[in-house]
Design an enzyme around this catalytic site. Sequence first.
Site, PDB file in Angstrom:
ATOM      1  N   SER A 194       4.325  32.954  16.644  1.00  0.00           N
ATOM      2  CA  SER A 194       5.004  33.851  17.577  1.00  0.00           C
ATOM      3  C   SER A 194       6.420  34.066  17.074  1.00  0.00           C
ATOM      4  O   SER A 194       7.004  33.183  16.420  1.00  0.00           O
ATOM      5  CB  SER A 194       5.060  33.215  18.965  1.00  0.00           C
ATOM      6  OG  SER A 194       6.016  33.899  19.760  1.00  0.00           O
ATOM      7  N   TYR A 213       6.263  25.865  23.824  1.00  0.00           N
ATOM      8  CA  TYR A 213       5.461  26.891  23.144  1.00  0.00           C
ATOM      9  C   TYR A 213       5.964  27.103  21.708  1.00  0.00           C
ATOM     10  O   TYR A 213       5.173  27.139  20.757  1.00  0.00           O
ATOM     11  CB  TYR A 213       5.555  28.182  23.957  1.00  0.00           C
ATOM     12  CG  TYR A 213       4.811  29.364  23.392  1.00  0.00           C
ATOM     13  CD1 TYR A 213       3.419  29.410  23.400  1.00  0.00           C
ATOM     14  CD2 TYR A 213       5.512  30.452  22.870  1.00  0.00           C
ATOM     15  CE1 TYR A 213       2.749  30.526  22.897  1.00  0.00           C
ATOM     16  CE2 TYR A 213       4.839  31.564  22.375  1.00  0.00           C
ATOM     17  CZ  TYR A 213       3.463  31.596  22.391  1.00  0.00           C
ATOM     18  OH  TYR A 213       2.796  32.688  21.895  1.00  0.00           O
TER      19      TYR A 213
HETATM   20  P1  NAP Z   1      -4.302  36.172  26.274  1.00  0.00           P
HETATM   21  O1  NAP Z   1      -4.284  37.611  26.642  1.00  0.00           O
HETATM   22  O2  NAP Z   1      -3.922  35.155  27.295  1.00  0.00           O
HETATM   23  O3  NAP Z   1      -5.761  35.823  25.692  1.00  0.00           O
HETATM   24  C1  NAP Z   1      -5.988  34.505  25.261  1.00  0.00           C
HETATM   25  C2  NAP Z   1      -7.356  34.387  24.654  1.00  0.00           C
HETATM   26  O4  NAP Z   1      -7.473  33.039  24.170  1.00  0.00           O
HETATM   27  C3  NAP Z   1      -8.483  34.603  25.636  1.00  0.00           C
HETATM   28  O5  NAP Z   1      -9.553  35.242  24.969  1.00  0.00           O
HETATM   29  C4  NAP Z   1      -8.865  33.184  26.037  1.00  0.00           C
HETATM   30  O6  NAP Z   1     -10.249  33.021  26.338  1.00  0.00           O
HETATM   31  C5  NAP Z   1      -8.606  32.443  24.748  1.00  0.00           C
HETATM   32  N1  NAP Z   1      -8.400  31.016  24.947  1.00  0.00           N
HETATM   33  C6  NAP Z   1      -7.457  30.396  25.676  1.00  0.00           C
HETATM   34  N2  NAP Z   1      -7.621  29.057  25.608  1.00  0.00           N
HETATM   35  C7  NAP Z   1      -8.693  28.858  24.798  1.00  0.00           C
HETATM   36  C8  NAP Z   1      -9.362  27.695  24.339  1.00  0.00           C
HETATM   37  N3  NAP Z   1      -8.971  26.475  24.690  1.00  0.00           N
HETATM   38  N4  NAP Z   1     -10.434  27.859  23.509  1.00  0.00           N
HETATM   39  C9  NAP Z   1     -10.857  29.102  23.147  1.00  0.00           C
HETATM   40  N5  NAP Z   1     -10.259  30.228  23.560  1.00  0.00           N
HETATM   41  C10 NAP Z   1      -9.192  30.100  24.382  1.00  0.00           C
HETATM   42  O7  NAP Z   1      -3.339  35.904  25.011  1.00  0.00           O
HETATM   43  P2  NAP Z   1      -2.791  36.908  23.873  1.00  0.00           P
HETATM   44  O8  NAP Z   1      -1.508  37.459  24.325  1.00  0.00           O
HETATM   45  O9  NAP Z   1      -3.869  37.799  23.439  1.00  0.00           O
HETATM   46  O10 NAP Z   1      -2.441  35.851  22.715  1.00  0.00           O
HETATM   47  C11 NAP Z   1      -3.218  35.684  21.545  1.00  0.00           C
HETATM   48  C12 NAP Z   1      -2.395  34.875  20.544  1.00  0.00           C
HETATM   49  O11 NAP Z   1      -1.193  35.593  20.219  1.00  0.00           O
HETATM   50  C13 NAP Z   1      -1.938  33.503  21.074  1.00  0.00           C
HETATM   51  O12 NAP Z   1      -2.023  32.553  20.032  1.00  0.00           O
HETATM   52  C14 NAP Z   1      -0.489  33.733  21.458  1.00  0.00           C
HETATM   53  O13 NAP Z   1       0.272  32.558  21.415  1.00  0.00           O
HETATM   54  C15 NAP Z   1      -0.087  34.724  20.373  1.00  0.00           C
HETATM   55  N6  NAP Z   1       1.099  35.524  20.753  1.00  0.00           N
HETATM   56  C16 NAP Z   1       1.058  36.388  21.816  1.00  0.00           C
HETATM   57  C17 NAP Z   1       2.204  37.109  22.155  1.00  0.00           C
HETATM   58  C18 NAP Z   1       2.243  38.057  23.321  1.00  0.00           C
HETATM   59  O14 NAP Z   1       3.338  38.542  23.663  1.00  0.00           O
HETATM   60  N7  NAP Z   1       1.123  38.397  23.954  1.00  0.00           N
HETATM   61  C19 NAP Z   1       3.360  36.958  21.385  1.00  0.00           C
HETATM   62  C20 NAP Z   1       3.359  36.085  20.313  1.00  0.00           C
HETATM   63  C21 NAP Z   1       2.228  35.376  20.001  1.00  0.00           C
HETATM   64  P3  NAP Z   1     -10.780  33.023  27.893  1.00  0.00           P
HETATM   65  O15 NAP Z   1     -10.617  34.456  28.347  1.00  0.00           O
HETATM   66  O16 NAP Z   1     -12.195  32.619  27.771  1.00  0.00           O
HETATM   67  O17 NAP Z   1      -9.871  32.088  28.624  1.00  0.00           O
END
Ligand code: NAP
Length: 242
Positions: free
Chosen positions: A137, A150
């Site tokens: 991130s 985080y």
């Molecule tokens: P999100 O919308 O909350 O989606 C998270 C996904 O991860 C969902 O498909 C969820 O599955 C899955 N997940 C959570 N815990 C899990 C586990 N223990 N085992 C398997 N799957 C799991 O998150 P996102 O924003 O798409 O984030 C994706 C990645 O990008 C993350 O690593 C996050 O840290 C990184 N990131 C995001 C942002 C941002 O602003 N959005 C910024 C920087 C980095 P379920 O639906 O089944 O729970």
Amino acid sequence: MSKVAIVTGASRGIGAAIAERLASDGFTVVVNYAGSAEPAEALVRKIEQAGGRALAAQADVADPAAVRRLFDSAEAAFGGVDVLVNNAGIMENAAVADSSDEMFDRHMAINVKGTFNGLREAAKRLRDGGRIVNFSSSVVGLYQPNYAVYAATKGAVEAMTHVLSKELRGRSITVNSVAPGPTATELFLKGKPQQAIDTLANLSPLQRLGQPSDIADAVSFLVSPNGGWINGQVLRANGGVI
Ligand code: NAP
């Protein structure tokens, strides 16, 4: 023969956009999820209707045995694995003084151990010429208040990225991290007042939030033949916030 990609956390958010994008790039995609079976199955149907090949597979990435089974089911269905996108992750914000042990342990279990569990299987089982993309991130760099736990997990992900890229010498497997900035998903939007969202959207000189498809574009490049010379790097896909 189409290459096979496992995308963790692909039921929604960035992971779902990556799964859809890699399927349209010609990859056979394993859509991993933790609890959201219905959106994962719906995404598989959408990919199949567009002419792609996909499989939904439940696994909590924090559980090493479940991650082994995830690779087992990909190999059984499709004969092998070429790409791992270690996207699954969680984010809760709290000042250090207010962070509980449970919150700390949850982040370590999913973001660090979960990434490690995937990396260990991938290091042993990915076919030569493969690709690994981890998820960091841009908070690693921005270091805003309330992101200590985080950011610590994502710093660990970046460290593992650099080390594993060197350990895989001789296998023609690249290992990189993508580090998004604020991106419009549930993880980012949940619980934030509109004013905070607007402020964070304006951090970028491009004056908008990232969309999941912006991040999927970066992953698509890294796993494509055009990304083959990028190895051991952290690609900040954030519209210029840092
Ligand atoms: P999100 O919308 O909350 O989606 C998270 C996904 O991860 C969902 O498909 C969820 O599955 C899955 N997940 C959570 N815990 C899990 C586990 N223990 N085992 C398997 N799957 C799991 O998150 P996102 O924003 O798409 O984030 C994706 C990645 O990008 C993350 O690593 C996050 O840290 C990184 N990131 C995001 C942002 C941002 O602003 N959005 C910024 C920087 C980095 P379920 O639906 O089944 O729970």
